[in-house]
Every structure is written in structure tokens, then in C-alpha cells.
Write a protein that holds these residues in place. Structure first.
Motif, PDB file in Angstrom:
ATOM      1  N   ALA A 112      -3.648  -8.436   7.318  1.00 15.17           N
ATOM      2  CA  ALA A 112      -3.429  -7.129   6.646  1.00 15.17           C
ATOM      3  C   ALA A 112      -4.426  -6.015   6.854  1.00 15.17           C
ATOM      4  N   GLN A 113      -4.089  -4.808   6.543  1.00 13.22           N
ATOM      5  CA  GLN A 113      -4.955  -3.467   6.753  1.00 13.22           C
ATOM      6  C   GLN A 113      -6.057  -3.581   5.470  1.00 13.22           C
ATOM      7  N   HIS A 114      -5.538  -4.311   4.517  1.00 16.85           N
ATOM      8  CA  HIS A 114      -6.284  -4.039   3.278  1.00 16.85           C
ATOM      9  C   HIS A 114      -5.996  -5.249   2.151  1.00 16.85           C
ATOM     10  N   VAL A 115      -7.055  -5.762   1.414  1.00 19.33           N
ATOM     11  CA  VAL A 115      -6.533  -6.621   0.469  1.00 19.33           C
ATOM     12  C   VAL A 115      -7.514  -6.192  -0.957  1.00 19.33           C
ATOM     13  N   ASP A 116      -7.156  -6.530  -1.875  1.00 19.11           N
ATOM     14  CA  ASP A 116      -7.709  -6.115  -3.316  1.00 19.11           C
ATOM     15  C   ASP A 116      -8.235  -7.616  -3.573  1.00 19.11           C
ATOM     16  N   GLY A 117      -9.463  -7.743  -4.124  1.00 16.38           N
ATOM     17  CA  GLY A 117     -10.096  -8.936  -4.452  1.00 16.38           C
ATOM     18  C   GLY A 117      -9.704  -9.307  -6.093  1.00 16.38           C
ATOM     19  N   VAL A 118      -8.366  -9.318  -6.302  1.00 18.39           N
ATOM     20  CA  VAL A 118      -7.969  -9.562  -7.471  1.00 18.39           C
ATOM     21  C   VAL A 118      -7.197 -11.124  -7.605  1.00 18.39           C
ATOM     22  N   SER A 119      -7.158 -11.669  -8.546  1.00 21.40           N
ATOM     23  CA  SER A 119      -6.223 -12.817  -8.555  1.00 21.40           C
ATOM     24  C   SER A 119      -4.945 -12.231  -8.977  1.00 21.40           C
ATOM     25  N   PRO A 120      -3.758 -13.269  -8.813  1.00 19.47           N
ATOM     26  CA  PRO A 120      -2.495 -13.133  -9.129  1.00 19.47           C
ATOM     27  C   PRO A 120      -2.265 -12.813 -10.480  1.00 19.47           C
ATOM     28  N   GLY A 121      -1.651 -11.869 -10.893  1.00 19.96           N
ATOM     29  CA  GLY A 121      -1.356 -11.143 -12.340  1.00 19.96           C
ATOM     30  C   GLY A 121      -0.794  -9.758 -12.657  1.00 19.96           C
ATOM     31  N   ALA A 122      -1.318  -9.398 -13.615  1.00 15.42           N
ATOM     32  CA  ALA A 122      -0.807  -7.900 -14.030  1.00 15.42           C
ATOM     33  C   ALA A 122      -1.842  -6.967 -13.113  1.00 15.42           C
ATOM     34  N   HIS A 123      -1.481  -6.798 -11.870  1.00 18.21           N
ATOM     35  CA  HIS A 123      -2.177  -5.483 -11.183  1.00 18.21           C
ATOM     36  C   HIS A 123      -1.184  -5.049 -10.184  1.00 18.21           C
ATOM     37  N   THR A 124      -0.680  -3.634 -10.631  1.00 18.39           N
ATOM     38  CA  THR A 124       0.389  -3.080  -9.965  1.00 18.39           C
ATOM     39  C   THR A 124      -0.134  -2.416  -8.598  1.00 18.39           C
ATOM     40  N   GLY A 125       0.811  -2.738  -7.530  1.00 15.48           N
ATOM     41  CA  GLY A 125       0.251  -1.839  -6.412  1.00 15.48           C
ATOM     42  C   GLY A 125      -0.931  -2.545  -5.663  1.00 15.48           C
ATOM     43  N   HIS A 126      -1.201  -3.881  -5.954  1.00 21.40           N
ATOM     44  CA  HIS A 126      -2.390  -4.383  -5.468  1.00 21.40           C
ATOM     45  C   HIS A 126      -1.906  -5.497  -4.488  1.00 21.40           C
ATOM     46  N   ILE A 127      -2.733  -5.773  -3.425  1.00 19.84           N
ATOM     47  CA  ILE A 127      -2.339  -6.992  -2.713  1.00 19.84           C
ATOM     48  C   ILE A 127      -3.424  -8.192  -2.596  1.00 19.84           C
ATOM     49  N   THR A 128      -2.996  -9.362  -3.127  1.00 20.30           N
ATOM     50  CA  THR A 128      -3.797 -10.318  -3.087  1.00 20.30           C
ATOM     51  C   THR A 128      -3.738 -11.274  -2.119  1.00 20.30           C
ATOM     52  N   ALA A 129      -5.109 -12.092  -2.065  1.00 17.31           N
ATOM     53  CA  ALA A 129      -5.361 -12.899  -0.862  1.00 17.31           C
ATOM     54  C   ALA A 129      -4.399 -13.933  -0.960  1.00 17.31           C
ATOM     55  N   ALA A 130      -4.088 -14.227  -2.105  1.00 14.64           N
ATOM     56  CA  ALA A 130      -3.189 -15.430  -2.321  1.00 14.64           C
ATOM     57  C   ALA A 130      -1.839 -15.146  -1.699  1.00 14.64           C
ATOM     58  N   ASN A 131      -1.270 -13.877  -1.902  1.00 15.73           N
ATOM     59  CA  ASN A 131       0.064 -13.555  -1.568  1.00 15.73           C
ATOM     60  C   ASN A 131      -0.047 -13.420   0.056  1.00 15.73           C
ATOM     61  N   LEU A 132      -1.085 -12.946   0.550  1.00 17.17           N
ATOM     62  CA  LEU A 132      -1.393 -13.049   2.046  1.00 17.17           C
ATOM     63  C   LEU A 132      -1.428 -14.487   2.696  1.00 17.17           C
TER      64      LEU A 132
END
Ligand code: G3P
Length: 228
Positions: free
Chosen positions: A62-82
């Protein structure tokens, strides 16, 4: 597991490397990488990630990831999803997507916890050292003023060599890369000779009218470094 040395091609959001063109270019990278037995990594834009990860066999970042867990984060990209998409890692803190050091650390931790690679970008040798101390998979130093231009980072050998020494001083396990303005096999070869374990590039491939030729020339350089 990513073989080294490697070529990381950041597709950014160029017209030539998004949408259907992204898939075609990624498939071309896959073909050339298989033909020459060398390591290429593709970093498509977010909307193209899933299809490219599903269809091609080369590592996809990916070109970017957010270090957040799956949940209520809008417009974020999680490592779990990747991870679930079959993506192998992510760039972090690219000059065109800067984030603070706390978010870089969170991103590295999140990628690590999912067994994914973190390629952290930096703009200077000293920042490279500081970011290497966070123990990402790799640090890529790109002078911002050279990004997208025709002057290669390798025309500044002192900066490249200092960066690599500082990264290694901070952590022996962090892989040093450089990038910006890398357009041809001579630039790649010079970077590898200076100690870089790969190159991060974009326009040299994405904007080239003949990407196959560029990729093949680069593949020959990578191949010669594997054999030697
Ligand atoms: O991520 C690679 C990039 O910032 C370098 O761009 O076009 O100078 O190869 P380019």
C-alpha cells in the motif's frame, strides 16, 4: 519474504498507473520479474490494491497505512485489512503523504503485528537514522526536491552513503533504500554500488512510453547483483 535487491515502483495516482492501466503495468512488472528472476514490488493506489494483489504474484505494498485497529475509523486503512487482501506491506510517511513520528511508529507496529513489511520514507540522512531506530523493515531516503525530476538521488553520492551508514548505525536489521529521480539502469546500478539494497521510484516507470524496456534494463542490473 522479499528478495533483495529490489525495485519498488510507486504508482502514486498518475493517470498512467491507476485504474485499468495499473493492472496492466503491474502485470508487466510481474512478467519481467519472472522472466529475469528478480524482485519487484508494486505500490498501487488504494482503489487498485485489491485487484492487483489478487491477480498478480509480485509483492504488493500500500502507499499508506494507519496504525489503527479495525473499528470506527472513517477513511482509514488498517493493516488487518491489507493483510486480508494479500498485500505484503506498506509505504509510510512518503513525502507526498507525510505523517508525524507517533503515527509512523503506530503504523510500523500495526504492520509488524500482522506480519507485514513497513517501508518508511525520509527526506534527509539524519531523519533516516531517527526513523531507522523505530525498527521498520526498511527506510527509503528521498530528497523531496528531486522527486519526479530528472536528477537522480545518486548524483549525490555523499548523501546516499551517509544515509546508508546512519541507517546501519541505528539498526543493523533495517534495510536501506534510496529514491527520487531514478530513471535508468545506471542510476539503479550506482545506488546499489553505494550500498542501497533497492530503489524506490515512480515516474521512471509510470510515465515512461516504454515501461517494458525500462523494467528490463533495471531487471538486468538486479540480476547481476544477485549473481555476484
Ligand atoms: O516513491 C517514489 C518517488 O517519490 C520517487 O519518484 O518519480 O522521482 O521516481 P520519482
Amino acid at each position: 519474504m522479499i528478495d533483495l535487491p529490489t525495485l519498488v515502483v510507486n504508482f502514486k495516482t498518475y493517470y498512467e498507473s491507476t485504474g485499468s492501466r495499473a493492472l496492466e503495468l503491474a502485470k508487466l512488472m510481474e512478467q519481467v520479474s519472472e522472466e529475469y528472476g528478480v524482485s519487484f514490488i508494486v505500490a498501487p493506489s488504494l482503489p487498485d490494491l485489491s485487484l492487483i494483489a489478487e491477480i498478480t504474484n509480485i509483492p504488493v505494498f500500500a502507499q499508506h497505512v494507519d496504525g489503527v485497529s479495525p473499528g470506527a475509523h472513517t477513511g482509514h486503512i488498517t493493516a488487518a485489512n491489507l493483510k486480508e487482501l494479500g498485500v505484503s506491506g506498506s509505504l509510510l510517511n512518503h513525502s507526498e503523504r507525510r505523517i508525524g513520528v507517533d503515527l509512523i511508529a503506530d503504523g510500523i507496529a500495526s504492520l509488524k503485528s500482522h506480519g507485514l513489511h513497513s517501508l518508511v520514507c525520509s527526506a534527509t540522512p539524519l531523519v533516516s537514522k531517527a526513523l531507522a531506530s523505530l525498527e521498520p523493515w526498511a527506510v527509503a531516503m528521498e530528497p523531496p526536491e528531486l522527486i519526479g525530476g530528472d536528477v537522480s538521488v545518486t548524483t549525490r553520492p555523499d548523501v546516499v552513503k551517509t544515509t546508508i551508514a546512519l541507517i546501519q548505525e541505528a539498526s543493523a536489521s533495517v534495510i536501506p533504500f534510496v529514491g527520487a529521480g531514478v530513471k535508468n539502469s545506471k542510476h539503479l546500478s550506482d545506488a546499489l554500488l553505494m550500498g542501497s539494497r533497492g530503489v524506490l521510484l515512480a515516474s521512471g516507470v509510470t510515465k515512461s512510453p516504454t515501461p517494458r524496456i525500462v523494467l528490463e534494463e533495471m531487471a538486468k542490473v538486479l540480476q547481476s547483483r544477485i549473481d555476484s
